[in-house]
Design an enzyme around this catalytic site. Structure first.
Site, PDB file in Angstrom:
ATOM      1  N   GLU A 162       0.845  -1.200   0.000  1.00  0.00           N
ATOM      2  CA  GLU A 162       0.000   0.000   0.000  1.00  0.00           C
ATOM      3  C   GLU A 162       0.878   1.248   0.000  1.00  0.00           C
ATOM      4  O   GLU A 162       0.810   2.084   0.922  1.00  0.00           O
ATOM      5  CB  GLU A 162      -0.969   0.000   1.183  1.00  0.00           C
ATOM      6  N   GLU A 320      -6.113  -7.855  -0.683  1.00  0.00           N
ATOM      7  CA  GLU A 320      -6.463  -7.846   0.744  1.00  0.00           C
ATOM      8  C   GLU A 320      -7.930  -7.514   0.912  1.00  0.00           C
ATOM      9  O   GLU A 320      -8.432  -6.574   0.299  1.00  0.00           O
ATOM     10  CB  GLU A 320      -5.697  -6.748   1.489  1.00  0.00           C
TER      11      GLU A 320
HETATM   12  C1  GLA Z   1      -3.918  -2.544   5.089  1.00  0.00           C
HETATM   13  C2  GLA Z   1      -2.511  -3.137   5.121  1.00  0.00           C
HETATM   14  C3  GLA Z   1      -2.422  -4.434   5.863  1.00  0.00           C
HETATM   15  C4  GLA Z   1      -3.279  -4.421   7.101  1.00  0.00           C
HETATM   16  C5  GLA Z   1      -4.692  -4.089   6.722  1.00  0.00           C
HETATM   17  C6  GLA Z   1      -5.643  -4.145   7.873  1.00  0.00           C
HETATM   18  O1  GLA Z   1      -4.649  -2.929   4.022  1.00  0.00           O
HETATM   19  O2  GLA Z   1      -1.968  -3.288   3.837  1.00  0.00           O
HETATM   20  O3  GLA Z   1      -1.078  -4.641   6.211  1.00  0.00           O
HETATM   21  O4  GLA Z   1      -2.800  -3.479   7.989  1.00  0.00           O
HETATM   22  O5  GLA Z   1      -4.715  -2.786   6.205  1.00  0.00           O
HETATM   23  O6  GLA Z   1      -6.959  -3.861   7.506  1.00  0.00           O
END
Ligand code: GLA
Length: 675
Positions: A162, A320
């Site tokens: 991210e 994710e």
């Molecule tokens: C983000 C991050 C993950 C985790 C999630 C939790 O998407 O990329 O590492 O922290 O949030 O919701």
């Protein structure tokens, strides 16, 4: 982007009898004793997991101090996964620098707009402008690529994590220097050009030396909007440079391994111009977490439709999502019964060829110890794990949808630059939300059963029958011309108010609003007339009778016709919604903020579709197609059973449907048929 979206290892293909729908999640074995790993892989197999993301936050474990490398544990993890036919999406591990780096080189730490330096102790504590961070992170990438490039489990590279999620804007001295360098290139080393571009004559801001220029730090008043916009562009470009720098190492060392990075395509993803990143990737990967609202599935669809738009209709991966609650909202609701399954199939329906979660095993400690996971704190003897394993089995039965394309003949134009610029201060109505406006139009389309590609304005618009342009405040001449050309060629274009207002330097387009779209729409507006909270006016026409608030304006017709008019207020009798014939197509303009029911009626008129053709309330209907097959995804978000027309075999339960398909309340069907 290449055709190969994941380089599936041979053992995984053999186990699944072909390329599978990707299924798995973030796996953080470094947080657990080694004996736990053996239970992990056993349960992963039980749940049908075939892909895990490893190493995202493992830099400090891999390099506990300068010059000391500790790869043994990761060697063993990858070997173990491979031995159990589980492929690896290997992170470059650069997402969060270790404490020794930020302690030795405090300049790595990012600085916020208030001038406060962010400390080590959370995550992503690095400035996108830090050269020290860049150098050390690339050394790590080089080592990861060199060590694991040939590992048989390696299916995909996962650059950082991210990018920009927390640290996208840094206002420190290093960022100031990098910003100046970026500006010198953009404005051909000419301060005159910069002064003209930023209109620095306003409020006495003319620069006489490059050193005078700063990031848009804290000021008493609104700061220069073009400076702000360029800083947004610069900041996104800095992150893209990091992405490209890591990719360059990976492509040199492991040219055959596809590369992705996970993007946040709504809410927290505002700060990145992702449309300028995707050309460097082999695969678009998206992270999505539900909003805690009853109709969260509509926003989910927007994010998925945007992922597909960024992937130009090709396969993408949900990298994710959560099996249940997140842990970062003020209240983190659990998912309702059946919701996880509906959410997962909504992503697949909209083009995702894989479903991954954050994370595999729920953390026992650390900041995310209360975040849901595939394997919850309660262990494998839990409803959650059973649900996850059932999903794994269902997804495995859907592998024939892999690589099929989502049928969509409607585009919704969405631009990060408009998002940044439209939500800046000193506007006629400072309560407008670009993102919510786009989402509102998307919702109207969703409810009408229209599948929409959410695409950047620079996308190829030639295949679309309907093009919706919500509040596209900033647009280049070239992109505006492409929208007009699409109408000439036969598309129906619908533009909502506060669109086409400024050029890419946030300078108002002169001659009347809506600037860039004035000729296309055949209208001219001389003055914005936003409505104060207590005010509203009545309109009627193709929208049906409706009371509008927030925004209206007096529209002068140049060669458009009125399709709805004001019934009262200052502009009584004047047009509120217009239509102009253009070549083989037409262009509609909506000069008011419509309530949802009026927008729905307008859409039926614009798209020339009977309102009887709408799906039942809460029924999500999406089709994926290959040359020979069609897959009808029916996701019932409502509380009552729904029946639709159709025939085929359900991939999930094998049921055969002839003429009609019944979808139970809260249920999902994926009905395949020959075309
Ligand atoms: C983000 C991050 C993950 C985790 C999630 C939790 O998407 O990329 O590492 O922290 O949030 O919701």
């Amino acid at each position: 982007m290449t055709a190969e979206w994941i380089r599936w290892p041979a053992n995984v293909v053999a186990r699944f009898g072909g390329e599978p729908v990707a299924f798995g999640g973030d796996y953080n074995p470094e947080q657990w004793d080694e004996h736990v790993w053996h239970e992990d892989v056993r349960l992963m197999r039980e749940a049908g997991v075939n892909l895990v993301t490893v190493g995202v936050f493992s830099w400090s474990t891999l390099q506990p101090e300068p010059g000391r490398w500790n790869f043994g544990w990761l060697d063993r993890v990858l070997d173990l996964l491979h031995a159990h036919d589980i492929a690896v999406d290997l992170a470059t591990a650069t997402a969060s620098p270790p404490p020794w780096l930020t302690t030795r080189f405090p300049e790595v730490l990012p600085v916020d707009r208030h001038g406060r330096t962010m400390a080590q102790g959370g995550r992503q504590a690095w400035s996108p402008s830090s050269l020290v961070y860049r150098e050390h992170s690339l050394e790590l990438v080089e080592r990861m690529a060199g060590r694991y490039g040939e590992h048989p489990a390696l299916a995909l590279w996962h650059v950082s994590n991210e990018l920009g999620g927390h640290n996208s804007r840094c206002y420190g001295e290093q960022s100031a220097a990098a910003f100046r360098a970026w500006l010198r290139e953009r404005y051909h080393d000419s301060l005159d050009e910069l002064n003209a571009a930023w209109t620095t004559a306003a409020w006495s801001q003319t620069y006489s030396a490059w050193t005078e220029i700063q990031p848009p730090r804290l000021t008493f008043t609104d700061s220069n909007p073009t400076q702000e916009l360029d800083f947004d562009r610069f900041s996104s470009d800095r992150l893209r440079e990091q992405l490209r720098a890591e990719i360059a190492v990976l492509r040199r060392v492991t040219p055959d391994i596809p590369i992705t990075t996970n993007m946040v395509l709504f809410d927290a993803g505002k700060n990145m111009d992702y449309s300028s990143w995707t050309a460097d990737l082999d695969l678009v990967a998206s992270d999505h977490y539900l909003r805690p609202t009853p109709d969260a599935h509509v926003e989910l669809s927007f994010s998925a439709d945007r992922a597909r738009g960024l992937a130009r209709g090709g396969p993408w991966l949900l990298m994710e999502t959560a099996t249940g609650a997140t842990s970062w909202r003020s209240v983190n609701p659990a998912k309702r019964p059946g919701q996880l399954r509906r959410d997962v199939f909504a992503h697949v329906a909209r083009g995702s060829d894989g479903i991954c979660f954050f994370q595999w095993r729920a953390a026992r400690a650390g900041a995310e110890r209360f975040h849901s996971a595939m394997l919850p704190h309660a262990g494998a003897g839990s409803r959650k794990f059973r649900e996850v394993a059932a999903l794994g089995a269902e997804l495995a039965s859907c592998s024939e949808v892999l690589g099929t394309r989502v049928a969509a003949d409607c585009a919704l134009l969405f631009s990060e630059e408009s998002w940044w610029a439209a939500e800046r201060a000193s506007h006629p109505h400072n309560g407008l939300s670009y993102a919510e406006t786009a989402l509102g139009w998307h919702r109207t389309l969703w409810e009408a059963g229209v599948t929409v590609d959410v695409v950047p304005p620079s996308a190829d618009l030639s295949g679309y029958r309907l093009i919706v342009v919500p509040m596209l405040y900033l647009i280049s001449d070239r992109d505006a011309a492409a929208v007009a050309a699409a109408a000439e060629a036969g598309a129906t274009v619908l533009v909502s108010y506060f669109s086409g207002i400024v050029d890419p330097l946030d300078r108002v387009r002169l001659g009347g609003y809506p600037g860039a779209f004035r000729d296309l729409l055949g209208v001219r507006v001389e003055e914005f007339a936003p409505l104060a909270e207590a005010d509203s006016v009545e309109i009627d026409g193709v929208t049906g009778p409706a009371r509008v608030s927030t925004w209206h304006e007096e529209i002068e017709l140049t060669d458009a016709v009125a399709e709805a008019r004001y019934l009262d207020g200052d502009f009584a009798g004047a047009p509120a919604v217009t239509r102009a014939a253009r070549g083989a197509g037409e262009a509609w303009y909506v000069g008011v903020e419509l309530p949802a029911d009026a927008r729905a009626r307008l859409l039926d008129a614009v798209a020339k579709r009977p309102s009887a053709g709408r799906p039942a309330d809460g029924l999500e209907v999406v089709t994926r197609r290959s040359a020979g097959h069609a897959y009808l995804f029916l996701i019932n978000h409502g509380d009552t059973e729904v029946t639709v027309q159709g025939s085929g075999t359900d991939l999930l339960d094998g049921s055969v449907h002839e003429g009609k398909i019944t979808v139970p309340a809260g249920g999902v069907r994926v009905v395949g048929s020959a075309r």
